[in-house]
Design an enzyme around this catalytic site. Structure first.
Site, mmCIF file in Angstrom:
data_model
loop_
_atom_site.group_PDB
_atom_site.id
_atom_site.type_symbol
_atom_site.label_atom_id
_atom_site.label_comp_id
_atom_site.label_asym_id
_atom_site.label_seq_id
_atom_site.Cartn_x
_atom_site.Cartn_y
_atom_site.Cartn_z
ATOM 1 N N LYS A 1 2.344 -3.412 7.339
ATOM 2 C CA LYS A 1 2.530 -3.609 6.044
ATOM 3 C C LYS A 1 4.061 -3.017 5.384
ATOM 4 O O LYS A 1 4.829 -3.663 4.553
ATOM 5 C CB LYS A 1 1.538 -2.625 4.958
ATOM 6 C CG LYS A 1 0.251 -3.378 5.086
ATOM 7 C CD LYS A 1 -0.032 -4.833 4.464
ATOM 8 C CE LYS A 1 0.124 -4.623 3.160
ATOM 9 N NZ LYS A 1 -0.233 -5.857 2.430
ATOM 10 N N TYR B 1 -1.744 -0.608 11.017
ATOM 11 C CA TYR B 1 -1.907 -1.373 9.574
ATOM 12 C C TYR B 1 -0.831 -1.108 9.035
ATOM 13 O O TYR B 1 0.007 -1.823 8.423
ATOM 14 C CB TYR B 1 -3.200 -0.903 9.217
ATOM 15 C CG TYR B 1 -3.366 -1.280 7.625
ATOM 16 C CD1 TYR B 1 -3.280 -2.586 7.093
ATOM 17 C CD2 TYR B 1 -3.179 -0.148 6.942
ATOM 18 C CE1 TYR B 1 -3.184 -2.847 5.837
ATOM 19 C CE2 TYR B 1 -3.344 -0.509 5.592
ATOM 20 C CZ TYR B 1 -3.156 -1.858 4.827
ATOM 21 O OH TYR B 1 -3.134 -2.261 3.506
ATOM 22 N N THR C 1 0.619 -1.280 -0.040
ATOM 23 C CA THR C 1 -0.215 -0.060 -0.060
ATOM 24 C C THR C 1 0.985 1.445 -0.162
ATOM 25 O O THR C 1 2.124 1.183 0.408
ATOM 26 C CB THR C 1 -0.914 -0.070 1.367
ATOM 27 O OG1 THR C 1 -1.617 1.130 1.335
ATOM 28 C CG2 THR C 1 -0.137 -0.228 2.704
ATOM 29 N N ASP C 2 0.093 2.293 -0.614
ATOM 30 C CA ASP C 2 1.076 3.770 -0.454
ATOM 31 C C ASP C 2 0.969 4.103 0.857
ATOM 32 O O ASP C 2 1.703 5.111 1.352
ATOM 33 C CB ASP C 2 0.371 4.667 -1.445
ATOM 34 C CG ASP C 2 -1.340 5.115 -0.999
ATOM 35 O OD1 ASP C 2 -1.642 4.263 -0.193
ATOM 36 O OD2 ASP C 2 -1.805 5.750 -1.668
ATOM 37 N N GLU C 3 0.378 3.495 1.797
ATOM 38 C CA GLU C 3 0.315 4.094 3.246
ATOM 39 C C GLU C 3 1.616 3.981 4.147
ATOM 40 O O GLU C 3 2.036 4.794 4.912
ATOM 41 C CB GLU C 3 -0.751 3.432 4.144
ATOM 42 C CG GLU C 3 -2.171 3.660 3.601
ATOM 43 C CD GLU C 3 -3.408 3.337 4.581
ATOM 44 O OE1 GLU C 3 -2.996 3.041 5.722
ATOM 45 O OE2 GLU C 3 -4.523 2.957 4.028
HETATM 46 P P1 NAD Z 1 -9.582 -7.502 2.373
HETATM 47 O O1 NAD Z 1 -9.537 -7.291 3.907
HETATM 48 O O2 NAD Z 1 -10.853 -7.263 1.669
HETATM 49 O O3 NAD Z 1 -9.286 -9.231 2.207
HETATM 50 C C1 NAD Z 1 -8.350 -9.623 2.897
HETATM 51 C C2 NAD Z 1 -8.265 -11.273 2.434
HETATM 52 O O4 NAD Z 1 -7.180 -11.831 3.330
HETATM 53 C C3 NAD Z 1 -9.495 -11.836 3.032
HETATM 54 O O5 NAD Z 1 -10.139 -12.894 1.956
HETATM 55 C C4 NAD Z 1 -9.157 -12.588 4.188
HETATM 56 O O6 NAD Z 1 -9.719 -13.987 4.596
HETATM 57 C C5 NAD Z 1 -7.655 -13.163 4.070
HETATM 58 N N1 NAD Z 1 -6.824 -13.374 5.095
HETATM 59 C C6 NAD Z 1 -6.728 -12.478 6.097
HETATM 60 N N2 NAD Z 1 -5.752 -12.997 7.143
HETATM 61 C C7 NAD Z 1 -5.492 -14.420 6.444
HETATM 62 C C8 NAD Z 1 -4.319 -15.304 6.944
HETATM 63 N N3 NAD Z 1 -3.776 -15.242 8.066
HETATM 64 N N4 NAD Z 1 -4.148 -16.156 5.933
HETATM 65 C C9 NAD Z 1 -4.781 -16.262 4.887
HETATM 66 N N5 NAD Z 1 -5.697 -15.372 4.481
HETATM 67 C C10 NAD Z 1 -6.015 -14.382 5.309
HETATM 68 O O7 NAD Z 1 -8.270 -6.549 1.990
HETATM 69 P P2 NAD Z 1 -8.276 -5.863 0.493
HETATM 70 O O8 NAD Z 1 -8.815 -4.668 0.792
HETATM 71 O O9 NAD Z 1 -8.837 -6.887 -0.654
HETATM 72 O O10 NAD Z 1 -6.462 -5.816 0.507
HETATM 73 C C11 NAD Z 1 -5.885 -6.875 -0.234
HETATM 74 C C12 NAD Z 1 -4.621 -6.675 -0.023
HETATM 75 O O11 NAD Z 1 -4.132 -5.276 -0.648
HETATM 76 C C13 NAD Z 1 -3.924 -6.387 1.454
HETATM 77 O O12 NAD Z 1 -2.379 -6.649 1.518
HETATM 78 C C14 NAD Z 1 -3.773 -4.785 1.357
HETATM 79 O O13 NAD Z 1 -2.669 -4.517 2.178
HETATM 80 C C15 NAD Z 1 -3.710 -4.210 -0.135
HETATM 81 N N6 NAD Z 1 -3.948 -3.185 -0.481
HETATM 82 C C16 NAD Z 1 -5.193 -2.697 -0.527
HETATM 83 C C17 NAD Z 1 -5.759 -1.399 -0.712
HETATM 84 C C18 NAD Z 1 -6.983 -0.986 -0.515
HETATM 85 O O14 NAD Z 1 -7.620 0.080 -1.014
HETATM 86 N N7 NAD Z 1 -8.072 -1.852 -0.094
HETATM 87 C C19 NAD Z 1 -4.956 -0.733 -1.154
HETATM 88 C C20 NAD Z 1 -3.321 -0.944 -1.366
HETATM 89 C C21 NAD Z 1 -3.297 -1.976 -1.053
HETATM 90 O O1 TDX Z 2 -16.976 6.054 7.957
HETATM 91 C C1 TDX Z 2 -15.958 6.458 7.313
HETATM 92 N N1 TDX Z 2 -15.659 7.786 7.354
HETATM 93 C C2 TDX Z 2 -14.569 8.323 6.804
HETATM 94 O O2 TDX Z 2 -14.610 9.577 6.741
HETATM 95 C C3 TDX Z 2 -14.497 5.651 7.172
HETATM 96 C C4 TDX Z 2 -14.823 4.058 7.093
HETATM 97 C C5 TDX Z 2 -13.570 6.177 6.377
HETATM 98 N N2 TDX Z 2 -13.461 7.552 6.551
HETATM 99 C C6 TDX Z 2 -12.353 8.052 5.936
HETATM 100 C C7 TDX Z 2 -11.175 7.709 6.576
HETATM 101 C C8 TDX Z 2 -10.082 7.865 5.122
HETATM 102 O O3 TDX Z 2 -9.612 9.238 5.026
HETATM 103 O O4 TDX Z 2 -12.356 7.775 4.467
HETATM 104 C C9 TDX Z 2 -10.828 7.566 4.097
HETATM 105 C C10 TDX Z 2 -10.872 6.073 3.443
HETATM 106 O O5 TDX Z 2 -10.917 5.319 4.675
HETATM 107 P P1 TDX Z 2 -10.837 3.667 4.481
HETATM 108 O O6 TDX Z 2 -11.917 3.063 3.359
HETATM 109 O O7 TDX Z 2 -10.717 3.040 5.895
HETATM 110 O O8 TDX Z 2 -9.420 3.478 3.604
HETATM 111 P P2 TDX Z 2 -8.080 4.035 4.164
HETATM 112 O O9 TDX Z 2 -7.825 4.270 5.657
HETATM 113 O O10 TDX Z 2 -7.506 5.210 3.413
HETATM 114 O O11 TDX Z 2 -7.128 2.736 3.782
HETATM 115 C C11 TDX Z 2 -7.407 2.090 2.419
HETATM 116 O O12 TDX Z 2 -6.683 2.446 1.359
HETATM 117 C C12 TDX Z 2 -5.216 1.899 1.545
HETATM 118 C C13 TDX Z 2 -7.364 0.539 2.520
HETATM 119 O O13 TDX Z 2 -8.438 0.211 3.825
HETATM 120 C C14 TDX Z 2 -6.148 -0.048 3.099
HETATM 121 O O14 TDX Z 2 -5.890 -1.514 2.883
HETATM 122 C C15 TDX Z 2 -5.397 0.491 1.944
HETATM 123 O O15 TDX Z 2 -3.725 0.128 2.088
#
Ligand code: NAD
Ligand code: TDX
Length: 339
Positions: free
Chosen positions: A159, A155, A128-130
């Site tokens: 990462k 988190y 992630t960019d975080e």
């Molecule tokens: P998510 O929470 O929707 O899915 C996570 C998945 O991993 C689930 O299916 C869960 O059952 C599985 N999992 C968790 N712990 C596990 C374990 N110990 N063994 C096997 N499986 C396990 O997450 P997401 O939003 O789809 O993110 C996926 C990946 O992308 C993560 O690595 C996250 O850091 C990265 N990422 C997410 C975002 C975003 O915007 N959501 C952005 C950049 C990077």
């Molecule tokens: O109810 C809400 N109200 C609100 O203002 C929630 C759930 C979030 N927010 C804000 C917090 C953040 O500034 O919205 C923004 C986005 O929140 P999230 O969806 O929780 O995402 P963020 O914390 O930015 O992280 C996401 O992007 C990077 C993913 O969850 C991570 O897994 C990924 O690495």
């Protein structure tokens, strides 16, 4: 450009989560010659429905934990690559209880790279960019592959730790690995705890959306389909040992995204509640994707955010049975946190 790698038989960890399942469906559609073994623990965030209906000759689900070294020793040999999405992924949960983040994100990545090292398997690490912390709203800079690591939340620090492990395994053991750091994804199958699906499902439930802090925090949105095509590009054409940032020039403030959702769903733009801010809330994320575009020629296809948002809203409107139980559980967690 390095040689093209043509995997035929890959493991996708976390393939029942949001981004992992979108990647599995993308591979099944774009590269049906590739066999995918999904390894997923099915935590609260994993749902086998996310990959239901795919050809069982091409996609197989193994329910298991990435921390289970014995299981990995059985599963990893014979595969061409591991694409690692599994993680605890939600910042708010990491603030309430960091322990599962340490275990899955750090120890789980460690177990996977050990298995890949032992069995000589190519590894792609999805991050992630975080890990770069945040930028000020008035800073013209964006994150690049050279930006120093400065994670803020439990988190993002786990990462960042997992990225460091992968880099060390590349340098010390010659692990054949790449890393991608992507910005905020949106699209179908995203867990209703996350910002966009939480607000959409609140409105469908007749509940006012919830905005943290002053709502001016900026996220750099990318459609999950574009994340999938970027990861495939890096897996097959990226240089081993390199990191690539993935983004699609999608910077938007939270309040702008929320107003766009309210408008698209026929609600007044001020029909939401301000709630307590997230502790340590990162101000702004922004990706400079020049390296990925120039070196590998990748381009995003879903750059019309308004259209992508409308399709995403329609998906949630049509899939209440998919999100109902997960939403109720997530809202109970939020209520306990005053959010
Ligand atoms: P998510 O929470 O929707 O899915 C996570 C998945 O991993 C689930 O299916 C869960 O059952 C599985 N999992 C968790 N712990 C596990 C374990 N110990 N063994 C096997 N499986 C396990 O997450 P997401 O939003 O789809 O993110 C996926 C990946 O992308 C993560 O690595 C996250 O850091 C990265 N990422 C997410 C975002 C975003 O915007 N959501 C952005 C950049 C990077
Ligand atoms: O109810 C809400 N109200 C609100 O203002 C929630 C759930 C979030 N927010 C804000 C917090 C953040 O500034 O919205 C923004 C986005 O929140 P999230 O969806 O929780 O995402 P963020 O914390 O930015 O992280 C996401 O992007 C990077 C993913 O969850 C991570 O897994 C990924 O690495």
């Amino acid at each position: 450009m390095s040689e093209i790698f043509e995997p035929k038989n890959i493991i996708v960890t976390g393939g029942c989560g949001f981004i992992g399942s979108n990647f599995v469906r993308w591979v099944a559609r774009e590269h049906p010659e590739v066999h995918v073994t999904v390894l997923d623990k099915l935590t609260y965030a994993g749902n086998p429905e996310n990959i239901a209906g795919l050809d069982s000759a091409c996609v197989e689900l193994v329910v298991g934990d990435i921390c289970d070294a014995g299981l990995l020793d059985e599963l990893v040999p014979g595969h061409d690559a591991v694409v690692h999405y599994a993680a605890e992924s939600h910042n708010d949960n990491s603030i309430a209880d960091p322990a599962p983040f340490l275990r899955t994100n750090v120890e789980g990545t460690f177990a996977l790279i050990e298995a890949c090292r032992k069995h000589g398997v190519r590894f792609h690490h999805v991050s992630t960019d975080e890990v770069y912390g945040d930028l000020a709203l008035d800073d013209p800079a964006r994150f690049t592959e050279e930006t120093p690591y400065r994670p803020s939340s439990p988190y993002s620090s786990t990462k960042a730790a997992s990225d460091m492990l992968v880099r060390a395994w590349v340098r010390t053991y010659g692990l054949r690995a790449t890393i991608s750091n992507c910005s905020n994804n949106y699209g179908p199958y995203q867990h209703p705890e996350k910002f966009i699906p939480r607000q959409v499902t609140n409105i469908l439930d007749g509940v006012r959306p919830r905005l943290y802090g002053d709502g001016r925090n900026v996220r750099d949105w990318i459609h999950t389909e574009d994340h999938s095509s970027a990861v495939w590009t890096i897996l097959t054409r990226g240089r081993v040992g390199e990191t690539y940032l993935i983004g699609a020039d999608g910077e938007r403030s939270n309040i702008d995204v929320l107003r766009a959702i309210l408008r698209a769903m026929g609600r007044p733009e001020d029909d939401f509640d301000w709630v307590r801010d997230r502790p340590g809330h990162d101000r702004r994320y922004a990706i400079d994707p020049t390296k990925l575009r120039r070196e590998l020629g990748w381009e995003p296809a879903h750059t019309d955010f308004a259209a992508g948002l409308e399709r995403t809203i329609a998906w949630y409107r049509d899939h209440e049975p998919w999100w109902r139980a997960a939403k109720d559980a997530a809202e109970a967690r939020y209520a306990a946190q005053g959010q």
